[in-house]
Design a protein around this motif. Structure first.
Motif, short mmCIF file in Angstrom:
data_model
loop_
_atom_site.label_atom_id
_atom_site.label_comp_id
_atom_site.label_asym_id
_atom_site.label_seq_id
_atom_site.Cartn_x
_atom_site.Cartn_y
_atom_site.Cartn_z
N ALA A 185 0.83 -1.22 0.00
CA ALA A 185 0.00 0.00 0.00
C ALA A 185 0.86 1.26 0.00
O ALA A 185 0.68 2.17 0.82
CB ALA A 185 -0.94 0.00 1.20
N VAL A 186 1.81 1.31 -0.93
CA VAL A 186 2.67 2.49 -1.07
C VAL A 186 2.73 2.87 -2.54
O VAL A 186 2.38 2.09 -3.43
CB VAL A 186 4.10 2.21 -0.56
N THR A 187 3.19 4.10 -2.80
CA THR A 187 3.34 4.54 -4.18
C THR A 187 4.57 3.87 -4.81
O THR A 187 5.48 3.44 -4.11
CB THR A 187 3.51 6.06 -4.25
N THR A 188 4.57 3.84 -6.12
CA THR A 188 5.70 3.23 -6.82
C THR A 188 7.02 3.94 -6.54
O THR A 188 8.04 3.28 -6.31
CB THR A 188 5.42 3.20 -8.34
N PRO A 189 7.09 5.30 -6.53
CA PRO A 189 8.36 5.97 -6.22
C PRO A 189 8.90 5.61 -4.83
O PRO A 189 10.11 5.44 -4.65
CB PRO A 189 8.01 7.46 -6.32
N THR A 190 8.00 5.51 -3.85
CA THR A 190 8.43 5.13 -2.50
C THR A 190 9.01 3.72 -2.49
O THR A 190 10.05 3.45 -1.87
CB THR A 190 7.26 5.23 -1.53
N LEU A 191 8.34 2.83 -3.18
CA LEU A 191 8.83 1.46 -3.25
C LEU A 191 10.19 1.41 -3.94
O LEU A 191 11.10 0.69 -3.49
CB LEU A 191 7.84 0.57 -4.00
N ARG A 192 10.34 2.16 -5.01
CA ARG A 192 11.60 2.11 -5.76
C ARG A 192 12.78 2.60 -4.92
O ARG A 192 13.90 2.13 -5.06
CB ARG A 192 11.47 2.94 -7.04
N GLU A 193 12.52 3.57 -4.03
CA GLU A 193 13.59 4.03 -3.14
C GLU A 193 14.08 2.89 -2.25
O GLU A 193 15.28 2.69 -2.06
CB GLU A 193 13.10 5.19 -2.27
N ALA A 194 13.14 2.11 -1.71
CA ALA A 194 13.51 0.97 -0.88
C ALA A 194 14.24 -0.08 -1.70
O ALA A 194 15.22 -0.69 -1.24
CB ALA A 194 12.26 0.37 -0.22
N LEU A 195 13.78 -0.29 -2.92
CA LEU A 195 14.43 -1.28 -3.78
C LEU A 195 15.86 -0.88 -4.11
O LEU A 195 16.75 -1.72 -4.17
CB LEU A 195 13.62 -1.47 -5.07
N ARG A 196 16.08 0.43 -4.33
CA ARG A 196 17.44 0.88 -4.63
C ARG A 196 18.36 0.67 -3.44
O ARG A 196 19.54 0.33 -3.60
CB ARG A 196 17.42 2.37 -5.03
N ARG A 197 17.84 0.84 -2.24
CA ARG A 197 18.64 0.57 -1.04
C ARG A 197 19.05 -0.91 -0.98
O ARG A 197 20.20 -1.23 -0.70
CB ARG A 197 17.83 0.91 0.22
#
Length: 232
Positions: free
Chosen positions: A43-55
């Motif tokens: 239940a998060v936006t795609t940009p927020t998820l991508r930040e976690a994925l980059r980490r």
């Protein structure tokens, strides 16, 4: 008293992604749900998820393959991780790097002489055979083979954490290792010293393997130290 920093949404997402990998029984190379599926799941936006994925990608926990998807990374179970943000090292740090290797790698060569399997010995022979074909100016290929030799020697020692320490030093500081090769500038001698280390490991002689690895690294450090000194 300073306020304790609160975890961000990206921090929480990173932990939830790791929990998803662990509880799902995923192994390195396994494919994970798509970005869209993960955004809906958490239940998060795609940009927020991508930040976690980059980490997670920066630490090797996941691998983002363009046009293919998200996969569990090869380093998901590592104890020691290289710092992906390391900048160029100064001359003093370059010598400290070699000093650290002098402390760590000789005992690992001794352990390799005691514990290396037939498969691990074959891997060492392969990388040195590869190095031997690149002694006339193919420094990029020679560098890769040299680093593989040191990494495979550490692997053959049988201690996964110490192997990760050596691998991290060699991986993060690859540019400095290439600089060492250029400054040392005696590819044949470097290669022959590697062969001597391998011979001691194959002979199951821990003392000789340790002594030869230490002499090799000390010689490199001495040459580098001398050549980095400013002219009088």
């Amino acid at each position: 008293m300073s306020e304790v920093s609160r975890p961000t949404l990206s921090d929480a997402l990173t932990e939830r992604m790791l929990e998803l990998i662990r509880t799902g029984g995923h192994r390195p190379g396994d494919r994970l749900p798509s970005t869209r599926e993960l955004s809906q799941r958490f239940a998060v936006t795609t940009p927020t998820l991508r930040e976690a994925l980059r980490r997670l990608e920066a630490t090797g926990a996941i691998e983002l393959r363009h046009g293919s998807g998200i996969y569990v990374g090869a380093d998901i179970e590592r104890v020691v991780l290289p710092n992906p943000n390391m900048r160029e090292m100064r001359a003093a740090q370059l010598l400290e790097l070699l000093g650290a290797r002098i402390v760590i790698e000789p005992p690992l060569a001794a352990m390799a002489a005691s514990h290396a399997s037939g498969e691990e010995l074959a891997a060492l022979r392969r990388v040195l055979a590869e190095a031997g074909t690149h002694l006339r100016g193919e420094d990029a290929e020679l560098h890769d083979a040299n680093m593989a030799f040191h990494g495979e020697t550490a692997r053959a020692a049988g201690n996964g954490v110490l192997h990760q320490v050596v691998d991290s030093l060699l991986t993060v500081h690859a540019p400095e290792q290439r600089e060492i090769l250029q400054i040392f500038d005696d590819r044949r001698r470097d290669y022959e010293e590697h062969l001597a280390i391998l011979q001691a490991i194959e002979a199951r002689d821990p003392s000789a393997a340790e002594e030869r690895m230490r002499a090799h690294l000390v010689e490199v450090k001495t040459v580098i130290e001398h050549r980095l000194q400013p002219p009088e």
